[in-house]
Design a protein around this motif. Sequence first.
Motif, PDB file in Angstrom:
ATOM      1  N   ARG A 182       0.817  -1.209   0.000  1.00  0.00           N
ATOM      2  CA  ARG A 182       0.000   0.000   0.000  1.00  0.00           C
ATOM      3  C   ARG A 182       0.855   1.267   0.000  1.00  0.00           C
ATOM      4  O   ARG A 182       0.322   2.378  -0.144  1.00  0.00           O
ATOM      5  N   ASP A 183       2.181   1.102   0.148  1.00  0.00           N
ATOM      6  CA  ASP A 183       3.091   2.249   0.081  1.00  0.00           C
ATOM      7  C   ASP A 183       3.917   2.268  -1.198  1.00  0.00           C
ATOM      8  O   ASP A 183       4.734   3.176  -1.387  1.00  0.00           O
ATOM      9  N   LEU A 184       3.732   1.292  -2.072  1.00  0.00           N
ATOM     10  CA  LEU A 184       4.578   1.187  -3.260  1.00  0.00           C
ATOM     11  C   LEU A 184       4.484   2.410  -4.156  1.00  0.00           C
ATOM     12  O   LEU A 184       5.491   2.907  -4.671  1.00  0.00           O
ATOM     13  N   ASP A 228       2.417  12.575  -5.590  1.00  0.00           N
ATOM     14  CA  ASP A 228       1.070  12.019  -5.708  1.00  0.00           C
ATOM     15  C   ASP A 228       0.168  12.782  -4.770  1.00  0.00           C
ATOM     16  O   ASP A 228       0.471  12.933  -3.587  1.00  0.00           O
ATOM     17  N   GLU A 229      -0.934  13.282  -5.290  1.00  0.00           N
ATOM     18  CA  GLU A 229      -1.879  14.003  -4.447  1.00  0.00           C
ATOM     19  C   GLU A 229      -2.955  13.049  -3.986  1.00  0.00           C
ATOM     20  O   GLU A 229      -3.468  12.241  -4.742  1.00  0.00           O
ATOM     21  N   GLU A 265       1.619   4.385 -12.876  1.00  0.00           N
ATOM     22  CA  GLU A 265       0.245   4.873 -12.749  1.00  0.00           C
ATOM     23  C   GLU A 265      -0.723   3.734 -12.455  1.00  0.00           C
ATOM     24  O   GLU A 265      -1.693   3.906 -11.713  1.00  0.00           O
ATOM     25  N   ARG A 266      -0.475   2.548 -13.038  1.00  0.00           N
ATOM     26  CA  ARG A 266      -1.342   1.399 -12.773  1.00  0.00           C
ATOM     27  C   ARG A 266      -1.244   0.997 -11.304  1.00  0.00           C
ATOM     28  O   ARG A 266      -2.253   0.708 -10.659  1.00  0.00           O
ATOM     29  N   ILE A 267      -0.035   0.991 -10.758  1.00  0.00           N
ATOM     30  CA  ILE A 267       0.149   0.659  -9.353  1.00  0.00           C
ATOM     31  C   ILE A 267      -0.592   1.660  -8.471  1.00  0.00           C
ATOM     32  O   ILE A 267      -1.289   1.282  -7.520  1.00  0.00           O
ATOM     33  N   ALA A 268      -0.466   2.945  -8.795  1.00  0.00           N
ATOM     34  CA  ALA A 268      -1.146   3.968  -8.001  1.00  0.00           C
ATOM     35  C   ALA A 268      -2.658   3.819  -8.094  1.00  0.00           C
ATOM     36  O   ALA A 268      -3.379   3.929  -7.089  1.00  0.00           O
ATOM     37  N   ALA A 269      -3.169   3.558  -9.300  1.00  0.00           N
ATOM     38  CA  ALA A 269      -4.613   3.418  -9.472  1.00  0.00           C
ATOM     39  C   ALA A 269      -5.148   2.209  -8.712  1.00  0.00           C
ATOM     40  O   ALA A 269      -6.230   2.272  -8.096  1.00  0.00           O
ATOM     41  N   CYS A 270      -4.422   1.095  -8.762  1.00  0.00           N
ATOM     42  CA  CYS A 270      -4.861  -0.106  -8.048  1.00  0.00           C
ATOM     43  C   CYS A 270      -4.843   0.118  -6.540  1.00  0.00           C
ATOM     44  O   CYS A 270      -5.757  -0.303  -5.818  1.00  0.00           O
TER      45      CYS A 270
END
Length: 531
Positions: free
Chosen positions: A336-338, A346-347, A423-428
């Motif tokens: 969850r911190d990746l 990241d906002e 971006e995929r990691i952040a979105a997931c």
Amino acid sequence: MSSPHFETDKEPCIPVLFPDGRQEELGWRDVLLRAHLIKDLALPVPPAASAVLRLLVVMAARVSGLDARGRRRMTARQWAARRRELLAQPAGFDPDAVHAYFDANIWDLFHPARPFLQDPRLASQCPQRAGVNKLVFGRPEGNNLSWLSPHSDSDPQPVPSAQALWHMLIHHYYGAAGQWSVRTVGNRSLSRAKAGPLRSSLSFHPLGRTLYETLLAGIPKPDPSWPDAVDHCPWEEPLPHPDPDDDGDPVEGPDPDAAPPPVSSPGRLLTGRSRHAVLLIPAPDGRHVTDAYLTWATQKKFPALDPYLIHHVHADEPVTRRHRPRRADADRALWRDLDALLLAGDEDDRKGTQAKSGKGRYTVQRPDAFTTLNDLPPDLRAALRVRVYGFDQDGKTKNRTWYTALTPPIWPWTQECDPAAAERIAACRKAAEDIGAHLDRLSQDAWKQTTNSGSPRHLSPWTHSARTLYWPRAEATFWILLNEPARSARAAFAADAIDALRTATRPAIAQHFRAAEAVATALAQLRLRGR
């Protein structure tokens, strides 16, 4: 009879792991001399390992010249080139430079004038010792009951000097705020200490294939504002005056009431911000510590950003409160911190699982030590992992637990290397957080409707069980989603939440008359949330 000694640069006190699985304890000097042969540190206490790694990074910067202290100022490009040059050397650090550095400083835990990372004046400034049980984390002390430890203040057992070093470092970095031993300086007596600079923090360190690569990769980037020769570690500070009589009397040290020198990097930033003072009392042979003084070192603040912490930056807050380190939470999985490590910024908004931290919008700032990792050689970047050390504590005195974790090689996914993957990691991650927060609210509401009670002050049994079931399933789903970019993350996590809530409430369906209706409503809302 000779005085007790324990020279930490020579005595075995730092456990390390070799590639063949063999473990050995080495002194600081041998750790650097053999860093290219060592796979990783092997300290069994994560907060001690976090502190040791910071000290080793500074030592590596000194012997390699990457601190640029006393040298011609290097530009960022020259510094990166010098680091790549060092990484290409298979023999590790220059042995002559290592020996010269350690020979120039005092490393003895029990040196009469300059005990390593201690203040010898405490023997005369503190009327009372704290006890060895206060020094060692995990031991009960004072009137506390002994639940999981055989130790008690009525029969305090000595601790090996090597382990005393570990726990002393934990106090320096993660020490508690509040009441400590009374210390009298001049006409003022105080017993209150401020919290350590890393208290309750989550620390991220780039991990190479050898300790040599780990240390070089972890050295903070150069900054034009770094002071030069004044960037002293505590063991590098010049003695205020010589001891001509050589009678063992401690010399004067820095004034605890004076304003501390500006924080400079890497020395003072990584090793010189302790707000606790320690003095170990050795056994006659120096192999064990039998007692200790523990008290405050300074009441002043050290404004600085640790380069291994994720910071939440609140632009609308005052400068002194603008940067807030992400807190360690033993219930929060590392994945969850990746995205905070992979994205340049990241906002996010503080809600759901982060509601306890405050409100409002903030920007997530990745650890500063990670900003130069793209300058590393490609083969090292591809193999680079991240070691995480967490100490789940409150801001003052309570210690919950410590833990460590290790990521897979993640650097190919950074925003600079693969923007789509980052971006995929952040979105997931955001989708998982949103569904998890929705699961909490719905399970709380379902419990309230079923039991016809007011809003519970704490997590309801359903919420606690559903959350416990959801997050491990969400982690497995997260890694699957990274390989399936076309799949809807919200729908996948909503399915995990539905399964978790069904499992958590299944026994209650037969026990509570209104449970089936309340749970069905919650499940329907979860399905809508996943669309």
